[in-house]
Motif scaffolding. Structure first.
Motif, PDB file in Angstrom:
ATOM      1  N   ARG A 156      -2.763 -18.814 -69.228  1.00 53.25           N
ATOM      2  CA  ARG A 156      -3.883 -18.925 -68.302  1.00 53.25           C
ATOM      3  C   ARG A 156      -4.081 -17.642 -67.481  1.00 53.25           C
ATOM      4  O   ARG A 156      -5.218 -17.280 -67.153  1.00 53.25           O
ATOM      5  N   THR A 157      -3.008 -16.923 -67.164  1.00 51.19           N
ATOM      6  CA  THR A 157      -3.183 -15.713 -66.360  1.00 51.19           C
ATOM      7  C   THR A 157      -3.944 -14.626 -67.123  1.00 51.19           C
ATOM      8  O   THR A 157      -4.947 -14.107 -66.617  1.00 51.19           O
ATOM      9  N   PRO A 158      -3.542 -14.260 -68.346  1.00 55.22           N
ATOM     10  CA  PRO A 158      -4.346 -13.260 -69.059  1.00 55.22           C
ATOM     11  C   PRO A 158      -5.754 -13.748 -69.378  1.00 55.22           C
ATOM     12  O   PRO A 158      -6.711 -12.963 -69.321  1.00 55.22           O
ATOM     13  N   LEU A 159      -5.925 -15.028 -69.679  1.00 54.02           N
ATOM     14  CA  LEU A 159      -7.263 -15.556 -69.929  1.00 54.02           C
ATOM     15  C   LEU A 159      -8.107 -15.494 -68.668  1.00 54.02           C
ATOM     16  O   LEU A 159      -9.298 -15.143 -68.708  1.00 54.02           O
ATOM     17  N   GLY A 160      -7.479 -15.823 -67.548  1.00 54.89           N
ATOM     18  CA  GLY A 160      -8.200 -15.779 -66.275  1.00 54.89           C
ATOM     19  C   GLY A 160      -8.656 -14.379 -65.930  1.00 54.89           C
ATOM     20  O   GLY A 160      -9.803 -14.171 -65.496  1.00 54.89           O
ATOM     21  N   TYR A 161      -7.781 -13.396 -66.146  1.00 51.34           N
ATOM     22  CA  TYR A 161      -8.170 -12.028 -65.818  1.00 51.34           C
ATOM     23  C   TYR A 161      -9.160 -11.456 -66.827  1.00 51.34           C
ATOM     24  O   TYR A 161      -9.975 -10.594 -66.477  1.00 51.34           O
ATOM     25  N   ALA A 162      -9.126 -11.949 -68.046  1.00 51.82           N
ATOM     26  CA  ALA A 162     -10.165 -11.552 -68.997  1.00 51.82           C
ATOM     27  C   ALA A 162     -11.521 -12.067 -68.523  1.00 51.82           C
ATOM     28  O   ALA A 162     -12.526 -11.336 -68.541  1.00 51.82           O
ATOM     29  N   GLY A 163     -11.538 -13.329 -68.069  1.00 50.21           N
ATOM     30  CA  GLY A 163     -12.777 -13.881 -67.531  1.00 50.21           C
ATOM     31  C   GLY A 163     -13.243 -13.133 -66.302  1.00 50.21           C
ATOM     32  O   GLY A 163     -14.445 -12.859 -66.137  1.00 50.21           O
ATOM     33  N   ALA A 164     -12.294 -12.769 -65.434  1.00 47.58           N
ATOM     34  CA  ALA A 164     -12.649 -12.026 -64.225  1.00 47.58           C
ATOM     35  C   ALA A 164     -13.225 -10.664 -64.572  1.00 47.58           C
ATOM     36  O   ALA A 164     -14.193 -10.204 -63.949  1.00 47.58           O
ATOM     37  N   PHE A 165     -12.667 -10.016 -65.585  1.00 48.66           N
ATOM     38  CA  PHE A 165     -13.151  -8.699 -65.986  1.00 48.66           C
ATOM     39  C   PHE A 165     -14.602  -8.763 -66.452  1.00 48.66           C
ATOM     40  O   PHE A 165     -15.444  -7.962 -66.026  1.00 48.66           O
ATOM     41  N   PHE A 166     -14.901  -9.708 -67.328  1.00 45.19           N
ATOM     42  CA  PHE A 166     -16.259  -9.786 -67.862  1.00 45.19           C
ATOM     43  C   PHE A 166     -17.252 -10.243 -66.802  1.00 45.19           C
ATOM     44  O   PHE A 166     -18.384  -9.749 -66.748  1.00 45.19           O
ATOM     45  N   ALA A 167     -16.836 -11.161 -65.927  1.00 45.21           N
ATOM     46  CA  ALA A 167     -17.728 -11.596 -64.844  1.00 45.21           C
ATOM     47  C   ALA A 167     -18.037 -10.433 -63.911  1.00 45.21           C
ATOM     48  O   ALA A 167     -19.188 -10.211 -63.520  1.00 45.21           O
ATOM     49  N   ASN A 168     -17.010  -9.669 -63.576  1.00 45.51           N
ATOM     50  CA  ASN A 168     -17.195  -8.527 -62.679  1.00 45.51           C
ATOM     51  C   ASN A 168     -18.075  -7.460 -63.308  1.00 45.51           C
ATOM     52  O   ASN A 168     -18.896  -6.830 -62.638  1.00 45.51           O
ATOM     53  N   ALA A 169     -17.905  -7.242 -64.609  1.00 46.65           N
ATOM     54  CA  ALA A 169     -18.708  -6.226 -65.291  1.00 46.65           C
ATOM     55  C   ALA A 169     -20.189  -6.579 -65.254  1.00 46.65           C
ATOM     56  O   ALA A 169     -21.046  -5.691 -65.149  1.00 46.65           O
ATOM     57  N   LEU A 170     -20.492  -7.867 -65.321  1.00 47.94           N
ATOM     58  CA  LEU A 170     -21.885  -8.300 -65.284  1.00 47.94           C
ATOM     59  C   LEU A 170     -22.465  -8.203 -63.883  1.00 47.94           C
ATOM     60  O   LEU A 170     -23.599  -7.750 -63.700  1.00 47.94           O
ATOM     61  N   HIS A 171     -21.678  -8.626 -62.877  1.00 43.62           N
ATOM     62  CA  HIS A 171     -22.193  -8.693 -61.505  1.00 43.62           C
ATOM     63  C   HIS A 171     -21.001  -8.827 -60.576  1.00 43.62           C
ATOM     64  O   HIS A 171     -20.274  -9.825 -60.647  1.00 43.62           O
ATOM     65  N   ARG A 172     -20.766  -7.826 -59.714  1.00 42.96           N
ATOM     66  CA  ARG A 172     -19.549  -7.852 -58.887  1.00 42.96           C
ATOM     67  C   ARG A 172     -19.379  -9.160 -58.105  1.00 42.96           C
ATOM     68  O   ARG A 172     -18.277  -9.708 -58.074  1.00 42.96           O
ATOM     69  N   PRO A 173     -20.412  -9.699 -57.449  1.00 40.03           N
ATOM     70  CA  PRO A 173     -20.203 -10.967 -56.736  1.00 40.03           C
ATOM     71  C   PRO A 173     -19.719 -12.108 -57.630  1.00 40.03           C
ATOM     72  O   PRO A 173     -19.101 -13.054 -57.142  1.00 40.03           O
ATOM     73  N   ALA A 174     -19.983 -12.014 -58.944  1.00 43.89           N
ATOM     74  CA  ALA A 174     -19.524 -13.061 -59.862  1.00 43.89           C
ATOM     75  C   ALA A 174     -18.006 -13.103 -59.947  1.00 43.89           C
ATOM     76  O   ALA A 174     -17.425 -14.124 -60.331  1.00 43.89           O
ATOM     77  N   LEU A 175     -17.354 -12.017 -59.584  1.00 47.40           N
ATOM     78  CA  LEU A 175     -15.894 -12.005 -59.555  1.00 47.40           C
ATOM     79  C   LEU A 175     -15.362 -13.049 -58.581  1.00 47.40           C
ATOM     80  O   LEU A 175     -14.247 -13.545 -58.733  1.00 47.40           O
ATOM     81  N   GLY A 176     -16.181 -13.404 -57.583  1.00 51.14           N
ATOM     82  CA  GLY A 176     -15.764 -14.394 -56.592  1.00 51.14           C
ATOM     83  C   GLY A 176     -15.481 -15.765 -57.178  1.00 51.14           C
ATOM     84  O   GLY A 176     -14.815 -16.583 -56.543  1.00 51.14           O
ATOM     85  N   ALA A 177     -15.986 -16.038 -58.364  1.00 55.70           N
ATOM     86  CA  ALA A 177     -15.670 -17.301 -59.019  1.00 55.70           C
ATOM     87  C   ALA A 177     -14.246 -17.312 -59.569  1.00 55.70           C
ATOM     88  O   ALA A 177     -13.717 -18.380 -59.903  1.00 55.70           O
ATOM     89  N   TRP A 178     -13.636 -16.146 -59.666  1.00 59.94           N
ATOM     90  CA  TRP A 178     -12.287 -16.018 -60.210  1.00 59.94           C
ATOM     91  C   TRP A 178     -11.264 -15.609 -59.160  1.00 59.94           C
ATOM     92  O   TRP A 178     -10.095 -15.999 -59.234  1.00 59.94           O
ATOM     93  N   LEU A 179     -11.721 -14.814 -58.182  1.00 55.11           N
ATOM     94  CA  LEU A 179     -10.835 -14.332 -57.127  1.00 55.11           C
ATOM     95  C   LEU A 179     -11.574 -14.371 -55.793  1.00 55.11           C
ATOM     96  O   LEU A 179     -12.704 -13.894 -55.692  1.00 55.11           O
ATOM     97  N   GLU A 180     -10.918 -14.896 -54.793  1.00 53.90           N
ATOM     98  CA  GLU A 180     -11.488 -14.976 -53.448  1.00 53.90           C
ATOM     99  C   GLU A 180     -10.795 -13.948 -52.555  1.00 53.90           C
ATOM    100  O   GLU A 180      -9.566 -13.863 -52.542  1.00 53.90           O
ATOM    101  N   ARG A 181     -11.583 -13.148 -51.824  1.00 50.88           N
ATOM    102  CA  ARG A 181     -11.008 -12.228 -50.844  1.00 50.88           C
ATOM    103  C   ARG A 181     -10.466 -13.043 -49.670  1.00 50.88           C
ATOM    104  O   ARG A 181     -11.187 -13.843 -49.064  1.00 50.88           O
TER     105      ARG A 181
END
Length: 368
Positions: A156-181
């Motif tokens: 789940r950790t590598p899959l999660g960060y793969a998802g975070a990478f692609f979400a962030n590449a599309l739109h930085r705020p979308a990273l918030g669905a994977w990581l919360e500041r």
């Protein structure tokens, strides 16, 4: 060769021109970037700024940090910060993770355990100096996993960060669905936990953010979480006083603290940094179009090493995490190289002190 380059946003440059230089009273906030061993190159600047220069003023100053930057900003609050920064430099350079027979690299659990023990030795018994500093408020940034990343797992950790990478590449705020500041802030004991504290030194409309009090029972886990690089260290789980889940390196959401700073009128954000560019998040390192300055940095002054000077350092670069692999178990060789680079960085502090004594605004370059 000149070691230090100075950069400023338009409002900061206007202040320097209007005032004919920079006084310690002009500093409203100081930022400390993530970046691992690169942060070692800023230690001599830290000693001068916090040990000699900033004490000549009396205004409150907000210290914002992620990863090693958070460690540096917390260190600035210790009494005799000059000695404290010298110890940070020594301890970081000499960190070593012995391998068991058959091991090719230390496990994340091993690094986390030893790193946590070292933080406890460094700050043990001194938390009141950080949490109740009469002038400085510390803001430690960590990243809390969302959805798949709420828990750690081999898949789940590598899959999660793969998802975070692609979400962030599309739109930085979308990273918030994977990581919360998550911002852990020191301050008065009656400081409420609110989504966007009005006395934070930056706005939080840009990214999903949670603000919490930094207290004695969560200081160590919050600081370790801010330094917990995925796959290198384990995440910190269930920090006291914070929502449950896994907390990771603050650089994931705020690598170089490209934040919408808000400091009092007539003040600036001082940023000792290891490069000119202020990259928003760790996953943005390869996204060059996100490396450009924005209006968020209009009141920022960046102190950064001259790239040509860096090229003269050992290996032609700043110390970085690849050196752990390059030198492996040869601790003595890595220590020699890092000691040489850090000793050379004294020139950065000397040139900054000289500029403050005889300011030349013409030397200030634009952040653009």
């Amino acid at each position: 060769m000149q070691a230090l380059h100075l950069y400023a946003g338009p409002e900061a440059r206007a202040l320097l021109q209007r005032e004919g230089g920079l006084l310690p009273s002009h500093v409203g906030a100081i930022a400390g970037a993530a970046g691992g061993p690169k942060g070692l190159m800023l230690g001599r600047l830290d000693r001068f700024i916090f040990g000699d220069w900033l004490p000549k003023s009396t205004q409150p100053v907000d210290l914002v940090g992620a990863s090693i930057g958070a460690w540096r900003m917390a260190t600035a609050c210790l009494s005799d910060s000059t000695a404290a920064f010298a110890r940070l430099e020594h301890d970081y350079i000499h960190q070593h993770y012995a391998l068991e027979p058959g091991q090719t690299h230390p496990t994340a659990k091993q690094v986390s355990t030893e790193f946590g023990a070292n933080l406890a030795l460094f700050f043990g018994g001194r938390l009141p100096e950080v949490l109740s500093h009469p002038r400085y408020r510390v803001h430690i940034i960590a990243a809390r996993g969302q959805h798949v990343l709420r828990r750690e797992g081999r898949l789940r950790t590598p899959l999660g960060y793969a998802g975070a990478f692609f979400a962030n590449a599309l739109h930085r705020p979308a990273l918030g669905a994977w990581l919360e500041r998550v911002v852990f802030s020191s301050g008065p004991s009656d400081l409420p936990n609110l989504p966007d504290l009005p006395n934070l030194p930056f706005a939080t409309h840009d990214f999903r953010t949670r603000c919490l009090r930094l207290e004695a029972d969560n200081f160590m886990p919050a600081l370790q979480a801010s330094c917990s690089i995925p796959f290198v260290l384990e995440p910190v789980r269930d920090i006291p006083g914070a929502p449950t889940g896994c907390y990771w390196d603050g650089g994931l959401t705020d690598y170089h603290l490209h934040l919408h700073y808000r400091v009092p009128q007539g003040q600036v954000v001082l940023y000792p940094h290891f490069q000119k560019t202020v990259v928003p998040g760790w996953l943005d390192k390869g996204l060059k179009w996100r490396h450009k300055p924005t209006s968020a940095l209009d009141r920022m002054i960046v102190l950064a090493p001259n790239p040509a000077w860096v090229a003269q350092l050992p290996n032609g670069k700043l110390p970085d995490r690849t050196d752990f692999t390059r030198y492996g178990q040869d601790l003595a060789a890595r220590v020699r190289v890092w000691d040489a680079a850090v000793s050379a960085s004294q020139q950065l502090a000397d040139e900054w002190a000289a500029w403050l004594e005889k300011p030349d605004v013409g030397l200030i370059q634009s952040l653009s």
